[in-house]
Design a protein around this motif. Structure first.
Motif, PDB file in Angstrom:
ATOM      1  N   SER A 208       0.871  -1.249  -0.287  1.00 58.53           N
ATOM      2  CA  SER A 208      -0.131  -0.029   0.171  1.00 58.53           C
ATOM      3  C   SER A 208       0.723   1.503  -0.037  1.00 58.53           C
ATOM      4  O   SER A 208       0.527   2.419  -0.305  1.00 58.53           O
ATOM      5  CB  SER A 208      -0.720   0.037   1.305  1.00 58.53           C
ATOM      6  N   LYS A 209       2.245   0.979   0.286  1.00 62.16           N
ATOM      7  CA  LYS A 209       2.881   2.160   0.302  1.00 62.16           C
ATOM      8  C   LYS A 209       3.631   2.819  -0.994  1.00 62.16           C
ATOM      9  O   LYS A 209       4.113   3.837  -1.086  1.00 62.16           O
ATOM     10  CB  LYS A 209       4.169   2.050   1.408  1.00 62.16           C
ATOM     11  N   PHE A 210       3.466   1.743  -1.879  1.00 66.30           N
ATOM     12  CA  PHE A 210       4.030   2.256  -3.465  1.00 66.30           C
ATOM     13  C   PHE A 210       3.061   2.994  -3.977  1.00 66.30           C
ATOM     14  O   PHE A 210       1.764   2.630  -4.170  1.00 66.30           O
ATOM     15  CB  PHE A 210       4.339   0.861  -4.055  1.00 66.30           C
ATOM     16  N   THR A 211       3.532   4.289  -4.696  1.00 66.94           N
ATOM     17  CA  THR A 211       2.490   4.838  -5.549  1.00 66.94           C
ATOM     18  C   THR A 211       3.500   5.021  -6.947  1.00 66.94           C
ATOM     19  O   THR A 211       4.421   4.797  -7.163  1.00 66.94           O
ATOM     20  CB  THR A 211       2.331   6.181  -4.969  1.00 66.94           C
ATOM     21  N   SER A 212       2.813   6.004  -7.830  1.00 65.54           N
ATOM     22  CA  SER A 212       3.301   6.308  -8.850  1.00 65.54           C
ATOM     23  C   SER A 212       4.497   7.378  -8.522  1.00 65.54           C
ATOM     24  O   SER A 212       5.616   7.354  -9.585  1.00 65.54           O
ATOM     25  CB  SER A 212       2.382   7.022  -9.779  1.00 65.54           C
ATOM     26  N   ARG A 213       4.649   7.988  -7.311  1.00 61.95           N
ATOM     27  CA  ARG A 213       5.620   8.796  -7.069  1.00 61.95           C
ATOM     28  C   ARG A 213       6.892   8.118  -6.460  1.00 61.95           C
ATOM     29  O   ARG A 213       7.830   8.644  -6.094  1.00 61.95           O
ATOM     30  CB  ARG A 213       5.158   9.887  -6.206  1.00 61.95           C
ATOM     31  N   THR A 214       6.640   6.836  -6.011  1.00 64.22           N
ATOM     32  CA  THR A 214       7.784   5.962  -5.363  1.00 64.22           C
ATOM     33  C   THR A 214       9.062   5.834  -6.211  1.00 64.22           C
ATOM     34  O   THR A 214       8.921   5.386  -7.142  1.00 64.22           O
ATOM     35  CB  THR A 214       7.189   4.481  -4.808  1.00 64.22           C
ATOM     36  N   LYS A 215      10.236   6.322  -5.568  1.00 61.19           N
ATOM     37  CA  LYS A 215      11.308   6.226  -6.404  1.00 61.19           C
ATOM     38  C   LYS A 215      12.253   5.355  -6.011  1.00 61.19           C
ATOM     39  O   LYS A 215      12.991   4.429  -6.681  1.00 61.19           O
ATOM     40  CB  LYS A 215      12.312   7.626  -6.520  1.00 61.19           C
ATOM     41  N   ALA A 216      12.191   5.026  -4.756  1.00 63.46           N
ATOM     42  CA  ALA A 216      13.325   3.977  -4.108  1.00 63.46           C
ATOM     43  C   ALA A 216      12.697   3.484  -2.801  1.00 63.46           C
ATOM     44  O   ALA A 216      11.888   4.277  -1.922  1.00 63.46           O
ATOM     45  CB  ALA A 216      14.506   4.667  -3.704  1.00 63.46           C
ATOM     46  N   LEU A 217      13.086   2.322  -2.378  1.00 65.03           N
ATOM     47  CA  LEU A 217      13.019   1.644  -0.998  1.00 65.03           C
ATOM     48  C   LEU A 217      14.249   1.398  -0.448  1.00 65.03           C
ATOM     49  O   LEU A 217      15.215   0.991  -1.034  1.00 65.03           O
ATOM     50  CB  LEU A 217      12.073   0.418  -1.271  1.00 65.03           C
ATOM     51  N   VAL A 218      14.411   1.859   0.920  1.00 62.64           N
ATOM     52  CA  VAL A 218      15.666   1.451   1.423  1.00 62.64           C
ATOM     53  C   VAL A 218      15.544   0.331   2.482  1.00 62.64           C
ATOM     54  O   VAL A 218      14.534   0.163   3.204  1.00 62.64           O
ATOM     55  CB  VAL A 218      16.013   2.637   2.593  1.00 62.64           C
ATOM     56  N   LEU A 219      16.474  -0.431   2.293  1.00 60.07           N
ATOM     57  CA  LEU A 219      16.474  -1.824   2.974  1.00 60.07           C
ATOM     58  C   LEU A 219      17.755  -2.035   3.776  1.00 60.07           C
ATOM     59  O   LEU A 219      18.885  -1.514   3.243  1.00 60.07           O
ATOM     60  CB  LEU A 219      16.432  -2.877   1.991  1.00 60.07           C
ATOM     61  N   ASN A 220      17.526  -2.363   4.922  1.00 59.47           N
ATOM     62  CA  ASN A 220      18.795  -2.653   5.841  1.00 59.47           C
ATOM     63  C   ASN A 220      18.777  -3.981   6.478  1.00 59.47           C
ATOM     64  O   ASN A 220      17.776  -4.254   7.162  1.00 59.47           O
ATOM     65  CB  ASN A 220      18.776  -1.668   7.027  1.00 59.47           C
ATOM     66  N   THR A 221      19.682  -4.863   6.281  1.00 62.42           N
ATOM     67  CA  THR A 221      19.519  -6.124   6.588  1.00 62.42           C
ATOM     68  C   THR A 221      21.132  -6.600   6.626  1.00 62.42           C
ATOM     69  O   THR A 221      22.021  -6.435   5.603  1.00 62.42           O
ATOM     70  CB  THR A 221      18.836  -7.242   5.918  1.00 62.42           C
ATOM     71  N   PRO A 222      21.636  -6.983   7.670  1.00 62.85           N
ATOM     72  CA  PRO A 222      20.941  -7.058   9.114  1.00 62.85           C
ATOM     73  C   PRO A 222      20.607  -5.804   9.432  1.00 62.85           C
ATOM     74  O   PRO A 222      21.213  -4.662   9.272  1.00 62.85           O
ATOM     75  CB  PRO A 222      21.890  -7.807  10.113  1.00 62.85           C
ATOM     76  N   ASN A 223      19.359  -5.504  10.289  1.00 64.59           N
ATOM     77  CA  ASN A 223      18.798  -4.329  10.573  1.00 64.59           C
ATOM     78  C   ASN A 223      19.414  -3.807  11.744  1.00 64.59           C
ATOM     79  O   ASN A 223      19.554  -4.145  12.829  1.00 64.59           O
ATOM     80  CB  ASN A 223      17.443  -4.402  10.917  1.00 64.59           C
ATOM     81  N   ASN A 224      19.732  -2.278  12.086  1.00 64.90           N
ATOM     82  CA  ASN A 224      20.167  -1.488  12.948  1.00 64.90           C
ATOM     83  C   ASN A 224      19.009  -0.650  13.177  1.00 64.90           C
ATOM     84  O   ASN A 224      18.471  -0.002  12.544  1.00 64.90           O
ATOM     85  CB  ASN A 224      21.464  -0.805  12.669  1.00 64.90           C
ATOM     86  N   PRO A 225      18.285  -0.889  14.572  1.00 65.29           N
ATOM     87  CA  PRO A 225      18.829  -1.357  15.684  1.00 65.29           C
ATOM     88  C   PRO A 225      18.385  -2.930  15.959  1.00 65.29           C
ATOM     89  O   PRO A 225      18.690  -3.267  17.120  1.00 65.29           O
ATOM     90  CB  PRO A 225      18.020  -0.438  16.926  1.00 65.29           C
TER      91      PRO A 225
END
Length: 463
Positions: A208-225
């Protein structure tokens, strides 16, 4: 006509200044007064800095030093790097005198060559050192360069929370709009400790967070914190949505070698169709316990990397040659041992898992409930019991509970942690203000000092 107006304006300013000066006390400096009078009335800071000037790390680091507390907050090792890394740096400093000079702007040739070779095998790609690798001033520099190169005014960037606290300001500085989606905890049985793997993405909410304006997704794995290591199934959901909506993935993988309990780190760029839309970011600081060397890198397709090189050449331009040479030699050494019992990438996480387990047992002794971390330097701890027993700790009315608790703990118990609410967006902080983060990648003497403080705390509870 124009000149006449200019002269009249100048004359008026002069009369105003002289008249004002005559009313000043004798001996006042004309130069100083003119400077004060002509101080710029324009806004000095750029609008892109609005709202991002506060830094919680400064507050807690200052408080820790004032209280002489055991610092388990900041994420850095307080023990020596491996001998081979130290020797590599010493050799870089005392060997070839040309390592004191500039090297190639986008990366020291031996370093980009070994990075391409080493990670090419892991990602299943033929990586070109010149086109697919960029060396940066730490992973922080890699992230900043990526946001500046690819995020434009009005672009939306999806950030998975809890998230490292630089992603949001970097998005804002680039003119983008951060869109947040939170990992949700699926509780375990009452007597069992939660694990970071119990925090999961809701695929429907993420979609539901993706729209026509979405340019990038930030993924952090392994995740901090949190210490969560994203599973292949979770990464496939993210990958599918990125491909479906033509979205880039900025994958922060600085803790990739620090995984525990048999967990496996998977780079999202290794999944089908993801290399062409992913930037994979790494860190020598986290890899070899040399955070002060500030050597990071980005791997990705040339169609993305060429824009990062443009930012790099017009900002940093170049990273310290000797640090890069030492990192190159350290990777060359690891490549000879990789996959064997002598591999540092095997030995180091085993040692850090023992430190994690030590910390978990110690924290349990005072009623804190650690969440078992699958990876990274960190674990978070549930402080809900303390929140119910002592809800009215000192602090500002709008200050999250975990922030007030950490300040209380530093001052009264001599232990430093970081409130987990700082890793959430403003609107989500109140839902996650009952966790604090500890760093367990510390020297044995530091962990023993922690044990002493916790024993004193335990004795007080039993009194």
């Amino acid at each position: 006509m124009v000149l006449g107006g200019m002269f009249r304006n100048a004359a008026a300013i002069y009369l105003h200044l002289v008249g004002s000066l005559q009313r000043k006390k004798a001996g006042a400096s004309l130069t100083r007064y003119l400077h004060q009078t002509l101080t710029m009335r324009k806004q000095l800071q750029a609008r892109r800095l609005d709202g991002i000037d506060k830094n919680p790390w400064v507050v807690f680091t200052k408080l820790a030093s004032e209280c002489d507390a055991v610092n388990l907050g900041q994420g850095f090792p307080d023990f020596p790097p491996p001998d081979f890394a130290v020797e590599a740096f010493q050799h870089a400093v005392s060997g070839d005198f040309m390592l004191n000079q500039y090297t190639r702007a986008f990366g020291y040739p031996p370093l980009i060559k070994i990075l391409a070779s080493f990670f090419g095998k892991l990602l299943g790609q033929e990586i070109d050192p010149l086109e697919n690798v960029l060396v940066t001033v730490g992973a922080y520099g890699a992230l900043f360069t990526a946001f500046q190169a690819l995020v434009d005014e009005g672009d939306e960037v999806i950030i998975i929370e809890p998230s490292f606290d630089c992603y949001e300001p970097m998005t804002l500085m680039a003119g983008g709009h951060p869109v947040f989606v939170s990992l949700k905890l699926t509780p375990t049985k009452d007597q069992e400790l939660d694990a970071s793997s119990d925090w999961q993405l809701d695929p429907t909410e993420l979609a539901s967070k993706f729209t026509s304006r979405t340019k990038a997704l930030v993924l952090n794995t392994p995740n901090n914190p949190l210490g969560k290591v994203f599973s292949k199934a979770e990464l496939e959901v993210v990958a599918s949505l990125c491909q479906q909506h033509d979205v880039l993935c900025i994958s922060d993988e600085v803790y990739q070698w620090l995984v525990y309990d048999g967990c496996q780190h998977i780079s999202i760029a290794s999944l089908p169709g993801m290399w062409e839309r992913t930037l994979t970011i790494g860190s020598a600081g986290k890899t070899f316990s040399v955070t002060g060397w500030k050597v990071g890198w980005v791997l990705g397709p040339d169609r993305l990397m060429k824009h990062l090189r443009t930012v790099h050449q017009n900002s940093i331009f170049h990273c310290p040659t000797q640090s890069q040479a030492a990192v190159a030699q350290s990777f060359q050494r690891e490549q000879l041992h990789f996959g064997q019992p002598s591999s540092y990438f095997l030995q180091f996480p085993q040692a850090m898992q023992r430190k994690r387990d030590h910390m978990i047992q110690s924290l349990l002794s005072v009623g804190l409930r650690p969440v078992i971390s699958q990876g990274s330097y960190f674990l978070i701890t549930d402080i809900s019991d303390f929140k119910s027993r002592m809800p009215d700790l000192p602090g500002a009315a709008d200050e999250p509970y975990d922030s007030r608790f950490v300040k209380w703990m530093i001052k009264n118990k001599g232990l430093v942690a970081i409130p987990v609410s700082i890793f959430y967006s403003q609107s989500h902080q109140k839902h996650f203000d009952h966790y604090i983060r500890f760093c367990f990648v510390k020297d044995e003497s530091t962990l023993q000092a922690m044990d002493k403080k916790l024993q004193e705390w335990k004795d007080e509870l039993g009194a």
